[in-house]
Scaffold this motif. Structure first.
Motif, mmCIF file in Angstrom:
data_model
loop_
_atom_site.group_PDB
_atom_site.id
_atom_site.type_symbol
_atom_site.label_atom_id
_atom_site.label_comp_id
_atom_site.label_asym_id
_atom_site.label_seq_id
_atom_site.Cartn_x
_atom_site.Cartn_y
_atom_site.Cartn_z
ATOM 1 N N THR A 166 -5.446 -1.570 7.005
ATOM 2 C CA THR A 166 -4.528 -2.381 6.258
ATOM 3 C C THR A 166 -4.028 -3.809 7.308
ATOM 4 O O THR A 166 -4.194 -4.498 6.710
ATOM 5 N N ARG A 184 0.765 -1.149 0.071
ATOM 6 C CA ARG A 184 -0.014 -0.238 -0.055
ATOM 7 C C ARG A 184 1.012 1.105 -0.001
ATOM 8 O O ARG A 184 0.406 2.116 -0.698
ATOM 9 N N HIS A 222 -1.588 5.289 3.850
ATOM 10 C CA HIS A 222 -2.821 4.471 3.859
ATOM 11 C C HIS A 222 -3.154 4.375 5.200
ATOM 12 O O HIS A 222 -2.312 4.850 6.013
#
Length: 270
Positions: free
Chosen positions: A260, A207, A255
């Motif tokens: 995540t 990411r 991110h």
């Protein structure tokens, strides 16, 4: 770019970004005292660096939230090398948790280390500089999170925003004494802590790379080079600034580390 004759105290200097900053300052000729909560690691780091920089590196154990510990570090550096004219407020840590689960204890600890530490260190340096009649430089380690809100890091983001704002106020007040105050704002940097937390690999690493124009995770040395420049005379007309060192990640935004991590856990459990 020479720092010969300068004396620096680097908090959190035993590992990671702090250690790289110590190396960079030494390479440019400064004498450095490594100040770290982990006294053993600080002593080991100093012993290793002494092999190349004999007589210009020492260590001191202590907590950046303790005035007496910081004073002892400044005294030690001054006794061994002369008046301190460079302070790197780098010590820090964080936990990760969504706001509704974040404990008051973790909030208080992160805020204390990341904001009270730089305040105390800078105040001590400023008073000593005024006494000695010398100019000086302070560099605070902020983070890209000072302006990039990230789920799971309410305490860290708030503290780093405070660091950058403190940098501006300190620069405004202390310029009259010949003290420049700046900050660096690293993006994701490859350290033992970030690697052990899984931030540089797997889905989180992917990411980050997707959002970073230069296409790689940062290295401690990337930050250290900027710090060495900021404390040098080459940066003599720069103060009150927070310099992003993030491979361009700021352009596309961070991110969410928390979301995540949950996504990664779900993939591993599938």
């Amino acid at each position: 770019m020479s720092l010969a004759g300068n004396v620096a105290v680097v908090t959190g200097g035993a590992a990671g970004i702090g250690y790289a900053i110590v190396e960079a300052l030494l390479e440019h000729g400064a004498s450095v005292l490594i100040f770290d909560l982990n006294g053993v690691a600080a002593a080991e780091a100093a012993a290793s660096l002494l092999k190349q920089h004999e007589g210009r590196v020492a260590s001191c154990a202590g907590n950046v939230t303790s005035t007496s510990d910081l004073v002892a570090a400044f005294d030690s550096a001054e006794d061994q090398f002369g008046p301190v004219d460079i302070l790197i407020n780098n010590a820090g840590f964080s936990t990760i948790a969504p706001l509704m689960e974040l404990t008051e204890e973790d909030w208080t600890r992160v805020m204390s280390v990341l904001t009270t530490g730089p305040f105390l260190g800078t105040k001590i340096l400023a008073n000593r500089v005024a006494k000695h009649g010398i100019s000086a430089n302070v560099v605070n380690t902020s983070s890209l999170n000072y302006k990039a809100a990230t789920n799971g890091l309410a305490h860290y983001c708030t503290a780093k925003a405070g660091v950058s704002q403190f940098t501006k106020v300190a620069a405004s007040e202390l310029g009259q004494y010949g003290i420049r105050v700046n900050a660096v704002a690293p993006g994701l940097i490859r350290t033992n802590l970030t690697e052990s937390a899984g931030l540089t690999t797997g889905l989180s690493g992917q990411r980050f790379l997707e959002r970073t124009p230069l296409g790689r995770v940062g290295e401690p040395r990337d930050v250290a080079k900027v710090v060495a420049f900021l404390v040098s005379s080459d940066a003599g007309w720069i103060t009150g600034q927070t310099i992003s060192v993030d491979g361009g990640n700021e352009i596309r935004g961070l991110h969410s580390y928390w979301d995540t991590a949950l996504e990664q856990a779900a993939l591993e459990g599938a």
